[in-house]
Design a protein around this motif. Structure first.
Motif, PDB file in Angstrom:
ATOM      1  N   ARG A 149       0.838  -1.198   0.000  1.00  0.00           N
ATOM      2  CA  ARG A 149       0.000   0.000   0.000  1.00  0.00           C
ATOM      3  C   ARG A 149       0.873   1.249   0.000  1.00  0.00           C
ATOM      4  O   ARG A 149       1.925   1.274   0.652  1.00  0.00           O
ATOM      5  N   GLN A 151       0.696   5.023   1.357  1.00  0.00           N
ATOM      6  CA  GLN A 151      -0.092   5.731   2.365  1.00  0.00           C
ATOM      7  C   GLN A 151       0.332   7.186   2.453  1.00  0.00           C
ATOM      8  O   GLN A 151       1.517   7.505   2.356  1.00  0.00           O
ATOM      9  N   LYS A 154      -1.663   7.799   7.471  1.00  0.00           N
ATOM     10  CA  LYS A 154      -2.195   6.448   7.641  1.00  0.00           C
ATOM     11  C   LYS A 154      -3.293   6.126   6.640  1.00  0.00           C
ATOM     12  O   LYS A 154      -3.847   5.027   6.662  1.00  0.00           O
ATOM     13  N   ARG A 155      -3.563   7.067   5.736  1.00  0.00           N
ATOM     14  CA  ARG A 155      -4.612   6.852   4.740  1.00  0.00           C
ATOM     15  C   ARG A 155      -4.034   6.207   3.485  1.00  0.00           C
ATOM     16  O   ARG A 155      -3.079   6.705   2.894  1.00  0.00           O
ATOM     17  N   ALA A 156      -4.592   5.083   3.057  1.00  0.00           N
ATOM     18  CA  ALA A 156      -4.135   4.385   1.851  1.00  0.00           C
ATOM     19  C   ALA A 156      -4.579   5.166   0.617  1.00  0.00           C
ATOM     20  O   ALA A 156      -5.754   5.493   0.466  1.00  0.00           O
ATOM     21  N   GLU A 159      -3.233   0.676  -3.473  1.00  0.00           N
ATOM     22  CA  GLU A 159      -2.869  -0.612  -2.898  1.00  0.00           C
ATOM     23  C   GLU A 159      -2.972  -1.710  -3.939  1.00  0.00           C
ATOM     24  O   GLU A 159      -3.738  -1.625  -4.894  1.00  0.00           O
ATOM     25  N   GLU A 186      -2.120  -3.249  10.382  1.00  0.00           N
ATOM     26  CA  GLU A 186      -1.646  -1.992  10.956  1.00  0.00           C
ATOM     27  C   GLU A 186      -0.942  -2.244  12.283  1.00  0.00           C
ATOM     28  O   GLU A 186      -1.442  -2.944  13.153  1.00  0.00           O
TER      29      GLU A 186
END
Length: 208
Positions: A149, A151, A154-156, A159, A186
């Motif tokens: 992924r 990021q 912490k936001r993808a 992916e 995570e």
């Protein structure tokens, strides 16, 4: 004729000697001691260079980029990695410095070798990440089926999954806080920084 030491001339050049000693040293120079005059000139040059270094300030854009890169670094709680190769640290071929080119990295973790290549797209602020994950042990080195992924924080933002050769490819928009997550859930994944993909950074300069 009495001569003064290098340390004394260094203090004289920095103006940290006592007034009595300063008068004695100036008189010594007036009497024509060339070796001490040379020593003073040397330390005055050193002090001048050092003073110039103190006022040097890196460009604000460079400071911002460096801070954003460190922001994507993994914390002590995440699994460790080591950067084995960064193509930007290699000498550029004559005539192509600053060109619109790709950037390549090779990381090593406890489990994998991770080869990454970031290729800028000429439209807008997009880039393509091509990579391969190989295990460090075992007969079958390709790490197939591993989740990958990209990021922003912490936001993808993109992916995929490594194919049977451990290879993967993704396109994404440039941003200031990008990292790549390899496998795991995570808190148990491998997080690697993605250098040189800040928004607007590669549209005009390439991946620098």
């Amino acid at each position: 004729m009495k001569h003064f030491s290098e340390a004394q001339w260094a203090d004289f050049a920095r103006n940290v000697v006592s007034m009595t000693e300063k008068i004695d040293m100036q008189e010594h120079l007036h009497n024509g001691c060339q070796s001490c005059a040379n020593a003073l000139e040397l330390w005055q040059n050193v002090f001048s260079i050092a003073s110039g270094e103190r006022v040097f300030t890196p460009p604000s854009e460079t400071v911002r980029v460096v801070k954003s890169q460190f922001g994507a670094m993994v914390s002590q709680e995440n699994r460790s990695f080591r950067l084995l190769f960064d193509s930007s640290l290699q000498p550029a071929a004559a005539g192509i410095r600053g060109s619109f080119s790709a950037r390549q990295f090779l990381y090593e973790t406890e489990e994998y070798y991770i080869d990454l290549r970031i290729e800028p797209r000429r439209e807008a602020d997009r880039a393509c990440l091509v990579g391969q994950i190989l295990t460090r042990k075992g007969m079958d080195r390709a790490a197939s089926g591993v989740a990958v992924r990209i990021q922003e924080g912490k936001r993808a933002v993109a992916e995929t999954t490594a194919n049977r050769f451990g290879e993967f490819q993704m396109e994404f928009d440039g941003a200031d806080d990008l990292c790549i997550s390899i496998g795991g859930n995570e808190g148990n994944e491998i997080l690697l920084p993605l250098y040189g993909v800040q928004s607007n950074s590669f549209k005009t300069r390439g991946l620098q």
